[in-house]
Scaffold this motif. Structure first.
Motif, PDB file in Angstrom:
ATOM      1  N   UNK A  77       0.978  -1.318  -0.016  1.00 28.86           N
ATOM      2  CA  UNK A  77       0.057   0.148   0.077  1.00 28.86           C
ATOM      3  C   UNK A  77       0.945   1.385   0.081  1.00 28.86           C
ATOM      4  N   UNK A  78       1.937   1.382   0.697  1.00 26.15           N
ATOM      5  CA  UNK A  78       2.823   2.337   0.788  1.00 26.15           C
ATOM      6  C   UNK A  78       3.420   2.753  -0.415  1.00 26.15           C
ATOM      7  N   UNK A  79       3.834   1.511  -1.287  1.00 19.55           N
ATOM      8  CA  UNK A  79       4.424   2.046  -2.565  1.00 19.55           C
ATOM      9  C   UNK A  79       3.369   2.520  -3.562  1.00 19.55           C
ATOM     10  N   UNK A  80       2.346   1.886  -3.526  1.00 23.58           N
ATOM     11  CA  UNK A  80       1.055   2.479  -4.468  1.00 23.58           C
ATOM     12  C   UNK A  80       0.533   4.060  -3.748  1.00 23.58           C
ATOM     13  N   UNK A  94      -7.644  -1.436  -0.011  1.00 25.32           N
ATOM     14  CA  UNK A  94      -7.494  -2.284  -0.993  1.00 25.32           C
ATOM     15  C   UNK A  94      -6.471  -3.199  -0.093  1.00 25.32           C
ATOM     16  N   UNK A  95      -5.731  -2.768   0.445  1.00 26.44           N
ATOM     17  CA  UNK A  95      -4.491  -3.499   1.163  1.00 26.44           C
ATOM     18  C   UNK A  95      -5.058  -4.515   2.431  1.00 26.44           C
ATOM     19  N   UNK A  96      -5.869  -3.590   3.157  1.00 25.62           N
ATOM     20  CA  UNK A  96      -6.693  -4.194   4.236  1.00 25.62           C
ATOM     21  C   UNK A  96      -7.710  -5.300   3.851  1.00 25.62           C
ATOM     22  N   UNK A  97      -8.507  -5.035   2.879  1.00 24.97           N
ATOM     23  CA  UNK A  97      -9.437  -6.103   2.028  1.00 24.97           C
ATOM     24  C   UNK A  97      -8.573  -7.323   1.613  1.00 24.97           C
TER      25      UNK A  97
END
Length: 114
Positions: free
Chosen positions: A22-25, A33-36
């Motif tokens: 998520x950090x890279x995006x 999205x990362x949590x899901x």
């Protein structure tokens, strides 16, 4: 084990992997999205644990039926209960959410609520 076609087994999925992604995006755009995705991958592990537990019960039950003993036998599995696994996954998800700045958390929660 699940055959999801991924390189990382679901049992080894850690929140830090998804936070790095998520950090890279960009957290504001991808924290939800990362949590899901984390919840999805960890739910595979929960399903595997429940299936393994059922197979172990069936295997032990068939073994006990073949014994002539009339004693009651208890299954002694070291698997966490599905409720414990679910609590762990939710705790890890909240940890991911809380590790981000407040503005990203609000954006993520707003996106998830939609």
């Amino acid at each position: 084990t699940a055959t999801s076609g991924t390189l990382v087994p679901s049992a080894e999925v850690e929140p830090s992997m998804f936070m790095t992604m998520a950090s890279s995006a960009g957290l504001q755009a991808s924290l939800d999205f990362a949590i899901l995705a984390f919840f999805s991958r960890r739910s595979e592990h929960m399903g595997e644990a429940v299936a393994d537990k059922k197979r172990s019960r069936k295997r032990q039950a068939s073994t006990l039926e073949s014994d002539d003993d009339d004693d009651d036998h208890e299954l002694d599995l070291d698997l966490p209960s599905p409720g414990t696994l679910a609590d762990s996954v939710v705790d890890d998800g909240f940890g991911m959410l809380l590790s981000a700045r407040a503005e990203y958390r609000y954006h993520c929660m707003g996106t998830l609520m939609q």
